[in-house]
Design a protein around this motif. Structure first.
Motif, PDB file in Angstrom:
ATOM      1  N   GLY A 174      18.109  -8.091 -20.734  1.00  0.00           N
ATOM      2  CA  GLY A 174      16.859  -8.051 -21.502  1.00  0.00           C
ATOM      3  C   GLY A 174      15.643  -8.427 -20.688  1.00  0.00           C
ATOM      4  N   ASP A 175      15.785  -8.472 -19.340  1.00  0.00           N
ATOM      5  CA  ASP A 175      14.631  -8.782 -18.488  1.00  0.00           C
ATOM      6  C   ASP A 175      13.815  -7.519 -18.258  1.00  0.00           C
ATOM      7  OD1 ASP A 175      15.585 -11.307 -18.322  1.00  0.00           O
ATOM      8  OD2 ASP A 175      16.402 -11.133 -16.287  1.00  0.00           O
ATOM      9  N   ASP A 176      12.512  -7.711 -18.279  1.00  0.00           N
ATOM     10  CA  ASP A 176      11.580  -6.592 -18.168  1.00  0.00           C
ATOM     11  C   ASP A 176      11.264  -6.324 -16.689  1.00  0.00           C
ATOM     12  OD1 ASP A 176       9.603  -4.792 -18.772  1.00  0.00           O
ATOM     13  OD2 ASP A 176       8.079  -6.345 -19.073  1.00  0.00           O
ATOM     14  N   VAL A 177      12.255  -5.860 -15.945  1.00  0.00           N
ATOM     15  CA  VAL A 177      12.123  -5.754 -14.487  1.00  0.00           C
ATOM     16  C   VAL A 177      12.334  -4.311 -14.039  1.00  0.00           C
ATOM     17  CG1 VAL A 177      13.320  -6.359 -12.329  1.00  0.00           C
ATOM     18  CG2 VAL A 177      12.808  -8.132 -14.004  1.00  0.00           C
ATOM     19  N   VAL A 178      11.507  -3.882 -13.082  1.00  0.00           N
ATOM     20  CA  VAL A 178      11.689  -2.559 -12.478  1.00  0.00           C
ATOM     21  C   VAL A 178      12.019  -2.751 -11.005  1.00  0.00           C
ATOM     22  CG1 VAL A 178      10.508  -0.407 -11.845  1.00  0.00           C
ATOM     23  CG2 VAL A 178      10.072  -1.446 -14.074  1.00  0.00           C
ATOM     24  N   ALA A 179      12.929  -1.929 -10.483  1.00  0.00           N
ATOM     25  CA  ALA A 179      13.239  -1.960  -9.046  1.00  0.00           C
ATOM     26  C   ALA A 179      12.673  -0.704  -8.397  1.00  0.00           C
ATOM     27  CB  ALA A 179      14.742  -2.032  -8.834  1.00  0.00           C
ATOM     28  N   LEU A 180      11.990  -0.897  -7.273  1.00  0.00           N
ATOM     29  CA  LEU A 180      11.474   0.254  -6.517  1.00  0.00           C
ATOM     30  C   LEU A 180      12.199   0.279  -5.179  1.00  0.00           C
ATOM     31  CD1 LEU A 180       7.798   1.394  -6.210  1.00  0.00           C
ATOM     32  CD2 LEU A 180       9.302   1.474  -4.247  1.00  0.00           C
ATOM     33  N   ALA A 181      12.902   1.386  -4.921  1.00  0.00           N
ATOM     34  CA  ALA A 181      13.712   1.470  -3.708  1.00  0.00           C
ATOM     35  C   ALA A 181      13.143   2.540  -2.785  1.00  0.00           C
ATOM     36  CB  ALA A 181      15.154   1.803  -4.067  1.00  0.00           C
ATOM     37  N   MET A 182      13.017   2.187  -1.516  1.00  0.00           N
ATOM     38  CA  MET A 182      12.422   3.099  -0.534  1.00  0.00           C
ATOM     39  C   MET A 182      13.506   3.655   0.390  1.00  0.00           C
ATOM     40  SD  MET A 182       9.189   0.633   0.291  1.00  0.00           S
ATOM     41  CE  MET A 182       8.050   1.820   1.008  1.00  0.00           C
ATOM     42  N   VAL A 183      13.360   4.926   0.742  1.00  0.00           N
ATOM     43  CA  VAL A 183      14.354   5.562   1.613  1.00  0.00           C
ATOM     44  C   VAL A 183      13.674   6.703   2.375  1.00  0.00           C
ATOM     45  CG1 VAL A 183      15.181   7.211  -0.149  1.00  0.00           C
ATOM     46  CG2 VAL A 183      16.738   6.469   1.647  1.00  0.00           C
ATOM     47  N   GLY A 184      14.223   7.047   3.530  1.00  0.00           N
ATOM     48  CA  GLY A 184      13.658   8.144   4.315  1.00  0.00           C
ATOM     49  C   GLY A 184      14.276   9.475   3.943  1.00  0.00           C
ATOM     50  N   ASP A 185      13.710  10.561   4.475  1.00  0.00           N
ATOM     51  CA  ASP A 185      14.259  11.893   4.188  1.00  0.00           C
ATOM     52  C   ASP A 185      15.706  12.011   4.659  1.00  0.00           C
ATOM     53  OD1 ASP A 185      12.061  11.798   6.377  1.00  0.00           O
ATOM     54  OD2 ASP A 185      13.509  13.225   7.185  1.00  0.00           O
ATOM     55  N   GLY A 186      16.001  11.439   5.826  1.00  0.00           N
ATOM     56  CA  GLY A 186      17.376  11.488   6.333  1.00  0.00           C
ATOM     57  C   GLY A 186      18.334  10.749   5.416  1.00  0.00           C
ATOM     58  N   GLY A 187      17.864   9.661   4.841  1.00  0.00           N
ATOM     59  CA  GLY A 187      18.695   8.845   3.951  1.00  0.00           C
ATOM     60  C   GLY A 187      19.160   9.594   2.713  1.00  0.00           C
ATOM     61  N   THR A 188      18.435  10.684   2.357  1.00  0.00           N
ATOM     62  CA  THR A 188      18.838  11.421   1.150  1.00  0.00           C
ATOM     63  C   THR A 188      20.138  12.200   1.358  1.00  0.00           C
ATOM     64  OG1 THR A 188      17.569  13.413   1.696  1.00  0.00           O
ATOM     65  CG2 THR A 188      16.414  11.710   0.441  1.00  0.00           C
TER      66      THR A 188
ATOM     67  N   VAL B 298       1.918  -1.513  -6.463  1.00  0.00           N
ATOM     68  CA  VAL B 298       2.172  -0.954  -7.789  1.00  0.00           C
ATOM     69  C   VAL B 298       3.101  -1.859  -8.618  1.00  0.00           C
ATOM     70  CG1 VAL B 298       4.266   0.447  -7.453  1.00  0.00           C
ATOM     71  CG2 VAL B 298       2.339   1.363  -8.757  1.00  0.00           C
ATOM     72  N   LEU B 299       3.761  -2.776  -7.944  1.00  0.00           N
ATOM     73  CA  LEU B 299       4.744  -3.608  -8.645  1.00  0.00           C
ATOM     74  C   LEU B 299       4.129  -4.864  -9.238  1.00  0.00           C
ATOM     75  CD1 LEU B 299       7.800  -3.407  -6.207  1.00  0.00           C
ATOM     76  CD2 LEU B 299       7.423  -2.114  -8.318  1.00  0.00           C
ATOM     77  N   GLU B 300       4.721  -5.322 -10.339  1.00  0.00           N
ATOM     78  CA  GLU B 300       4.373  -6.624 -10.916  1.00  0.00           C
ATOM     79  C   GLU B 300       5.170  -7.684 -10.160  1.00  0.00           C
ATOM     80  OE1 GLU B 300       2.379  -7.084 -13.638  1.00  0.00           O
ATOM     81  OE2 GLU B 300       2.036  -4.942 -13.987  1.00  0.00           O
ATOM     82  N   GLU B 301       4.766  -8.941 -10.339  1.00  0.00           N
ATOM     83  CA  GLU B 301       5.446 -10.022  -9.628  1.00  0.00           C
ATOM     84  C   GLU B 301       6.942 -10.065  -9.959  1.00  0.00           C
ATOM     85  OE1 GLU B 301       3.113 -13.582  -9.870  1.00  0.00           O
ATOM     86  OE2 GLU B 301       4.834 -14.749  -9.138  1.00  0.00           O
ATOM     87  N   ARG B 302       7.294  -9.782 -11.212  1.00  0.00           N
ATOM     88  CA  ARG B 302       8.701  -9.905 -11.633  1.00  0.00           C
ATOM     89  C   ARG B 302       9.579  -8.751 -11.131  1.00  0.00           C
ATOM     90  NH1 ARG B 302       5.472  -8.252 -15.597  1.00  0.00           N
ATOM     91  NH2 ARG B 302       6.040  -6.612 -17.076  1.00  0.00           N
ATOM     92  N   ASP B 303       8.965  -7.706 -10.614  1.00  0.00           N
ATOM     93  CA  ASP B 303       9.732  -6.541 -10.146  1.00  0.00           C
ATOM     94  C   ASP B 303      10.381  -6.809  -8.790  1.00  0.00           C
ATOM     95  OD1 ASP B 303       8.956  -5.187 -12.438  1.00  0.00           O
ATOM     96  OD2 ASP B 303       7.145  -4.381 -11.494  1.00  0.00           O
ATOM     97  N   TRP B 304      11.214  -5.876  -8.376  1.00  0.00           N
ATOM     98  CA  TRP B 304      11.913  -6.006  -7.083  1.00  0.00           C
ATOM     99  C   TRP B 304      11.629  -4.800  -6.192  1.00  0.00           C
ATOM    100  CZ3 TRP B 304      15.375  -9.292  -4.517  1.00  0.00           C
ATOM    101  CH2 TRP B 304      15.669 -10.497  -5.186  1.00  0.00           C
ATOM    102  N   LEU B 305      11.478  -5.106  -4.898  1.00  0.00           N
ATOM    103  CA  LEU B 305      11.295  -4.056  -3.893  1.00  0.00           C
ATOM    104  C   LEU B 305      12.558  -4.002  -3.025  1.00  0.00           C
ATOM    105  CD1 LEU B 305       9.077  -2.133  -2.529  1.00  0.00           C
ATOM    106  CD2 LEU B 305       8.766  -4.009  -0.911  1.00  0.00           C
TER     107      LEU B 305
END
Ligand SMILES: Cc1ncc(C[n+]2csc(CCOP(=O)(O)OP(=O)(O)O)c2C)c(N)n1
Length: 384
Positions: A166-180, A95-102
């Motif tokens: 001004g960078d057009d960047v989205v970060a997608l962060a993953m976490v588990g249920d316990g991490g919440t 789902v991410l573009e190249e400029r985004d961060w995972l």
């Protein structure tokens, strides 16, 4: 006026008018996890995307079985399998573009590989090496995070900084249920919402935090509901439905990129294997539960959709399987080679400037290694 006279003069009245600061209704998640596969919505899904998702799911599962086999052969210290969760992993990467961060956790190796990181380099940390193995900047993938939820504030910081620049960047962060349940989760979501940072939080609710089931983890109606308390939308999605996860994450990424702020997505899924190869899941859950989830398998779900729509046939299934086999064979072969390790490298990159203590320890290790080398040389000389 005396105090008593002041009290007598006080005329209580209702407080100034109150209203919620934002309307919570649009932030609330749906009552049921969103689904695409097997529903009318599937007809609108892009065939090319579905085929790409399928190929990656098949590869992903094979990666999991191969990595788990490598732990049994002593080639990998530990492996947290994401079998059953492949749809979340793959959709997050695609789902991410190249400029985004995972920003992945230790369980998110498939997302890291699907984003383009070398499958062997991805396993460096789990091999027990001292460093991460891949260059986070090369593919815009943060290191696999072992401490729970610490990757979340990092993602918010990066996204916020990018927006300020001004960078057009989205970060997608993953976490588990316990991490919440971690403080970092709270801090990250709070900052993200206050700053309207372009972040998407993907919670993979796989039912357990090691042996702790969700019911003992939280009393919240759902993990997606937690979003409302921070002032961001919460979305609930079937985490085994790759098309649905891709769509929901896609909406969230576009919303973030357009300046709409963060979203919390809860993907309801299940960890089919034990927590890691070192865990025995039969001690805390029954077979019936596992079997019920096997019947809602992410690969089979997508396969069924593709075959029904005439987008996949037997040779297509075989080609995906073959591609996964080749990837696994390459992984096996390269992981079976002895890694070149330099013990002295342990002291590199600890601090920007080396401390006196580290210098002392480095000198000690060097002396030990040199002494060992001398002993070996002497033995070899004696044997000749
Ligand atoms: C800060 C922190 N506390 C405790 C641990 C030990 N630990 C490792 S995995 C785990 C369970 C995490 O469960 P969850 O967040 O649901 O993710 P999952 O492993 O199911 O993907 C715990 C408690 C840790 N790694 N980091």
């Amino acid at each position: 006026m005396t105090v008593m006279e002041q009290r007598g003069a006080y005329r209580p009245s209702p407080p100034p008018a109150w209203q919620p600061r934002t309307d919570p209704a649009p932030l609330l998640p749906d009552a049921e996890p969103y689904r695409v596969l097997g529903t009318e919505a599937a007809g609108k899904a892009d065939p090319d995307l579905l085929r790409r998702l399928y190929a990656q799911l098949v590869r992903g599962r094979r990666y999991n079985t191969q990595a788990t086999a490598l732990t049994k052969q002593g080639r990998l210290a530990v492996y947290p399998s994401s079998t059953g969760q492949e749809a979340c992993e793959v959709a997050a990467a695609l789902v991410l573009e190249e400029r985004d961060w995972l920003f992945p956790s230790y369980r998110d190796t498939l997302a890291v590989v699907a984003r383009g990181v070398d499958p062997v380099e991805t396993l460096t940390l789990l091999r027990g090496d001292w460093h991460n193995g891949y260059d986070p900047h090369a593919h815009r993938v943060a290191p696999l995070s072992t401490p729970l939820a610490t990757q979340l504030p990092h993602a918010v910081g990066l996204a916020h900084a990018a927006r300020l620049k001004g960078d057009d960047v989205v970060a997608l962060a993953m976490v588990g249920d316990g991490g919440t349940s971690e403080g970092d989760f709270h801090e990250a979501l709070n900052f993200a919402a206050v700053w309207q940072a372009p972040v998407v939080f993907l919670v993979q609710n796989n039912g357990f935090a090691i042996s702790v089931p969700l019911a003992k983890q939280t009393a919240a109606p759902s993990l997606a509901h937690k979003a409302v308390g921070y002032g961001m939308p919460g979305r609930l999605v079937d985490g085994n439905d790759a098309a649905a996860v891709h769509e929901v994450l896609g909406d969230a990424v576009r919303h973030a990129r357009a300046g709409g702020g963060p979203t919390l997505v809860e993907a309801v899924t299940y960890r089919i294997e034990a927590h890691t190869n070192a865990d025995d899941a039969t001690r805390y859950r029954g077979d019936a539960e596992v079997e019920a989830w096997r019947a809602h398998d992410p690969i089979r779900l997508l396969e069924q959709e593709l075959t029904t729509r005439g987008l996949l046939d037997e040779p297509g299934v075989e080609a995906a399987r073959q591609d996964a086999e080749e990837m696994a064979a390459d992984l096996r072969e390269r992981m079976n080679q002895e890694p070149e390790l330099d013990p002295m490298a342990l002291f590199d990159h600890v601090y920007a400037e080396t401390t006196a203590q580290l210098r002392e320890q480095r000198a000690l290790l060097r002396a030990e290694l040199e002494a060992e080398q001398e002993r070996n040389d002497a033995q070899e000389g004696g044997a000749r």
